[in-house]
Enzyme design. Sequence first.
Site: not given
Length: 154
Positions: A47, A121, A63, A67
């Site tokens: 987010g 990660e 987002e 991401e």
Amino acid sequence: MMGYIQNIRKKIGHDRLIAVGAGVFVYKDGKVLLQKRRDNLCWALHGGVVEIGEVVENAAKRELLEETGLIAGKLELLGVFSGDNRMYTYPNGDEVYIIGIIYICRDFAGELLPKTDETVELKWFDIDDLPKEISPLNVVPMQAFVDYIKRTNP
């Protein structure tokens, strides 16, 4: 393009500001996809801050894509999170009070990114075996997510 928060930070420095955040828990087959944040090395949902004029659900989808590389379909509202536990100071000294609007995504497509500017990660965790190092702003939403999943998916 410079975002709203970066623009405000140029004017106010590290002083506390109020922001609206949109976040997503990605859930599939009893597992949740979390990201290890680059800034604090804690595990978190996906987010960020809603830009001026942006629809909150679209911000959450944006987002998630940035991401993780995942494209969200339908999102389900988990809840709106506010209160004292939403105050945070980032490792760079920026202070915020973030009202979080958090969704669950079970409908997604795409390939996971290995890492991004914000993440080191991405990893799937069993809902009953979550990591201990949860990013502070995610502790309460994470518990609400786990409680909701256990209540609705016995």
